[in-house]
Design an enzyme around this catalytic site. Structure first.
Site, mmCIF file in Angstrom:
data_model
loop_
_atom_site.group_PDB
_atom_site.id
_atom_site.type_symbol
_atom_site.label_atom_id
_atom_site.label_comp_id
_atom_site.label_asym_id
_atom_site.label_seq_id
_atom_site.Cartn_x
_atom_site.Cartn_y
_atom_site.Cartn_z
ATOM 1 N N GLY A 151 0.806 -1.214 0.000
ATOM 2 C CA GLY A 151 0.000 0.000 0.000
ATOM 3 C C GLY A 151 0.837 1.262 0.000
ATOM 4 N N ASP A 152 2.065 1.203 0.534
ATOM 5 C CA ASP A 152 2.906 2.394 0.634
ATOM 6 C C ASP A 152 3.339 2.951 -0.719
ATOM 7 O OD1 ASP A 152 3.718 3.200 3.553
ATOM 8 O OD2 ASP A 152 3.614 1.031 3.561
ATOM 9 N N PRO A 153 4.031 2.176 -1.568
ATOM 10 C CA PRO A 153 4.450 2.755 -2.840
ATOM 11 C C PRO A 153 3.282 3.108 -3.755
ATOM 12 C CG PRO A 153 4.924 0.410 -2.798
ATOM 13 C CD PRO A 153 4.515 0.790 -1.409
ATOM 14 N N GLY A 185 2.320 6.365 -2.586
ATOM 15 C CA GLY A 185 3.342 7.324 -2.958
ATOM 16 C C GLY A 185 3.269 7.732 -4.415
#
Length: 797
Positions: free
Chosen positions: A562-564, A567
């Protein structure tokens, strides 16, 4: 911000002319996102009379993908003897061309992308390919599974005692499309600012290889060996487990562990073996039993309800069918609807609100034609003065308040595109990844030599400011007055509690852009929930799509996926806001919820859930279209190779290599019925050969295949090496090692010269002097603890 009015706004890409050469999901996803923010797109779906060299193997889209990705596009089939000429005219008129047909395809139809930089310097050509347009493997054939294997992520996904696992939902292709969307918006900003377009040579392999979290850097810098798969649980306090009605997860940093232990009860709180990190790791199996017992006795709803109350990051594995009824999505008006022959499909809508997404009014069917469009007059005219070559975001100043991975990944990409990124940390609350991984006690300042931090914070400047103090806020607002963008990924309420919410920022600079990227957004019933990447993956529907298929266990991606994804969307949100500001002169606050950006990556699954109902089917490493397909053992320790068969011809080729010409005549239906048997035959053959040998042998004959590249071997991958993807950047605090270079290759603008990540507070004096502070004022801030060149009371974790 009134989200309800979002669909009534004019999108920042209004009037942009985009031609998509229909191929697979990657180009279609990029075009969909551009279309949603106002671009007029035409999808060229077939072309008569192409030269033989323009013929490529492409599977195209499934019906669910087509509903999600193509709705709202103008679809054109170019027929007749003059079809190639009409295609060239169509391409010549476009502001942006998006294609994923592979290296050489545009040249074969008369548009050489390198020559185009001179002939049409304003035009942007986004070429999405498996491995890039140069290098020894540029013309390798791919499928989603093969692409996932060669990107370095598959080696981390799945259980340690089983084969690596492909993440569900064709994420390799959709991730390539997301990279392309973000890169294209950056190039559009460069065109608007400097008058020049670009040829974006976007390698899906490089996009994936830029996001292995800390694992590849750990292998290269520290371990000297690959990181093993850990399934759903890295350690007891960071994993996904069975609960009373499904699966749920908990993901605690060290500072959140005490709150979790209080929930687990006195048996854990009072056990000396769990008091400190080192002892806890030595006894992790016993602690795991306590965590699993606690989870098993509670439902998904009960566990997620604990998150905002106790500040413990709990999440539940939700399926797209469940999320169609999600209250938070409804309140935030997340979904769009597409009318199909089978009924109304409910699909993820805008990835982030506030920028004029064309939702229900645009996504209600398609216009099918046999000729090119009649373009209306546009503010994106491809005439005008071409300025000297500059990087797209040169001259842009970004104040970076982000921490961990999602935000720093976004600002890394902005820095690689030319922006001046100033990372702002408090002396008492620094970016946790500076001290997340323990280092040798002999290192005096480990916060300046953390490989995880270095990987995603290179090419930035460091300013320390305690924003909880009046003096820190005053300096920050003076910085805002000279900035273009502020980006943060705090909890939803933090910025306002600090007294520097959007309205305050606007008083400092009336056209400032604020991009907030809280896990669940700043509004709605989940806004106060705590969430890291794995929590986002669970709660978005993505995790429910992946599993081995012989049990009911959903499997998370091996990185905090989910982070990248959040981002990359934050990059696009930033750049689209800049383009909107160019048009209106107004700043904007973007309330990006990372869960919503992740759900967008599961779009086709929402189509299936809304039209057919039911829960996702786990296929392991198989595919309904490519038969056989699997991840097979190779000679070596935990070495694997992925093979996909797209056609009868490819199967006959593979059968010949297997020395099983008796099987070569099996058609797809017969192969599907005998898949288990064929897997055994293939596995027996691959087990006697190296993964590299198998992949090269089959690719030579046009059969998609690729080794599952681990977190150490990825640094020696011949394709990535040939394209200069890894670089050694001098850093006096660290020994030399290879780290990822710029994620995107943009031809036209100058290349990016990487700088090491900044040491803590390294640019305090430089930035504050430029702001007009005197040496005495700077010394006073340091004496008060408002600024510092080292964290105060640093701890690990």
């Amino acid at each position: 911000m009134d989200e309800a009015l979002d669909s009534d706004r004019q999108g920042p890409l209004q009037g942009l002319r985009v031609v998509e050469i229909a191929g697979g999901p990657a180009a279609a996803f990029c075009a969909r996102q551009l279309r949603g923010f106002g671009a007029e797109t035409i999808r060229v779906e077939s072309i008569d009379q192409l030269p033989p060299e323009a013929e490529v193997d492409t599977v195209g889209l499934t019906s669910d993908q087509a509903v999600f990705l193509v709705a709202g596009a103008r679809r054109v089939a170019l027929a007749g003897q003059d079809a190639p000429e009409r295609l060239r005219a169509l391409l010549a008129d476009a502001d942006v061309i998006v294609e994923d047909r592979g290296p050489g395809w545009l040249s074969s139809v008369g548009l050489d992308p390198e020559l185009n930089l001179t002939r049409r310097p304003h035009q942007i050509v986004t070429s999405i390919s498996p491995m890039g347009h140069s290098g020894p493997r540029a013309r390798w054939q791919t499928t989603n599974a093969v692409q996932f294997a060669v990107g370095g992520l598959m080696t981390l996904t799945g259980d340690a005692h089983r084969e690596p696992l492909v993440t569900g939902g064709e994420q390799a292709f959709l991730l390539g499309g997301l990279h392309a969307f973000a890169a294209t918006t950056v190039a559009l900003a460069g065109r608007r600012r400097h008058g020049r377009g670009a040829w974006i040579d976007l390698s899906m392999q490089e996009g994936a290889a830029s996001m292995p979290e800390l694992y590849a850097a750990s292998s290269e810098y520290d371990l000297g060996e690959p990181v093993a798969r850990s399934g759903n649980s890295i350690r007891s306090v960071w994993g996904v487990y069975r609960c009373a009605d499904g699966f749920a997860g908990v993901c605690c940093l060290e500072r959140q562990v005490p709150a979790l232990f209080r929930l687990l009860g006195p048996e854990v709180v009072e056990d000396e073996r769990f008091l400190d990190r080192a002892s806890r790791l030595d006894n992790d199996d016993e602690l795991l039993a306590h965590v699993m017992s606690f989870m098993s006795e509670r439902t998904k709803d009960e566990l997620t309800a604990l998150s905002p109350i106790h500040r413990v990051p709990f999440g539940a594995v939700r399926s797209p069918a469940e999320l169609l009824e999600d209250e938070a999505f409804a309140i935030r008006d997340f979904f769009d609807r597409v009318e199909t022959d089978d009924g109304t499909a409910v699909v993820p809508g805008r990835p982030f609100p506030g920028l004029g997404w064309s939702g229900q009014n645009r996504l209600t069917g398609v216009e099918v034609g046999t000729d090119g469009p009649a373009w209306s007059a546009s503010g994106w005219s491809s005439t005008g003065v071409v300025a000297p070559a500059r990087r797209p975001l040169d001259g842009l100043r970004v104040l970076d308040l982000t921490m961990m991975w999602a935000g720093p990944y976004a600002t890394k990409l902005l820095a690689e595109s030319g922006a001046e990124v100033i990372k702002i940390e408090s002396p008492t609350a620094w970016d946790n990844i500076r001290t997340l991984v323990p280092q040798d006690p002999a290192i005096a300042d480990p916060w300046n030599s953390a490989y995880y931090f270095n990987e995603y914070n290179h090419s930035k400047k460091s300013l320390t400011l305690d924003l909880a103090t009046a003096a820190g806020r005053e300096v920050f607002l003076r910085m805002v007055a000279e900035a273009d963008v502020v980006i943060e990924n705090y909890r939803a309420d933090v910025l306002d509690k600090l007294g520097i919410g959007f309205e305050v920022l606007r008083q400092a600079k009336d056209d400032i852009i604020l991009v907030s990227m809280a896990g669940f957004g700043k509004t709605g019933p989940l806004s106060h929930h705590v969430g890291f990447g794995p929590i986002i993956e669970m709660m978005s529907g993505l995790m429910s799509l992946t599993g081995y298929g012989d049990d009911d266990v959903p499997i998370k991606t091996g990185v905090s996926y989910g982070d990248p994804v959040g981002g990359l969307n934050a990059v696009a949100a930033t750049v689209l806001s800049l383009l909107e500001r160019d048009r209106t002169g107004a700043g904007r606050h973007i309330d990006l919820a990372q869960r919503e950006t992740a759900s967008t990556m599961a779009g086709p699954a929402f189509v299936e859930a809304s039209l057919q109902g039911g829960e996702p089917v786990h296929r392991g490493n198989r595919d309904s279209r490519h038969v056989p397909q699997g991840c097979y053992p190779a000679a070596g320790d935990d070495d694997w190779v992925v093979i996909s068969v797209r056609s009868d011809r490819e199967w006959a080729t593979l059968a010949h290599h297997l020395d099983r010409d008796d099987l070569a005549g099996l058609d797809r239906t017969e192969r599907a019925a005998r898949h288990d048997e064929l897997d055994q035959v293939i596995a027996a053959w691959t087990a006697t050969r190296t993964a590299d040998e198998v992949a090269n042998l089959l690719q030579r004959d046009g059969v998609p295949s690729g080794e599952v590249i681990d977190t150490l071997a990825v640094h020696d991958d011949p394709q990535l090496t040939a394209r200069g993807f890894y670089r050694v950047v001098p850093n006096d605090k660290m020994h030399p090692y290879r780290q990822t270079g710029p994620t995107w290759t943009l031809h036209g603008p100058p290349g990016h010269e990487m700088r090491r990540s900044p040491w803590f507070g390294e640019h305090n004096h430089e930035l504050l002097t430029d702001l007009g502070l005197t040496p005495a004022e700077i010394d006073a801030l340091e004496a008060q603890g408002v600024i510092a060149d080292a964290p105060i009371d640093p701890v690990v974790g």
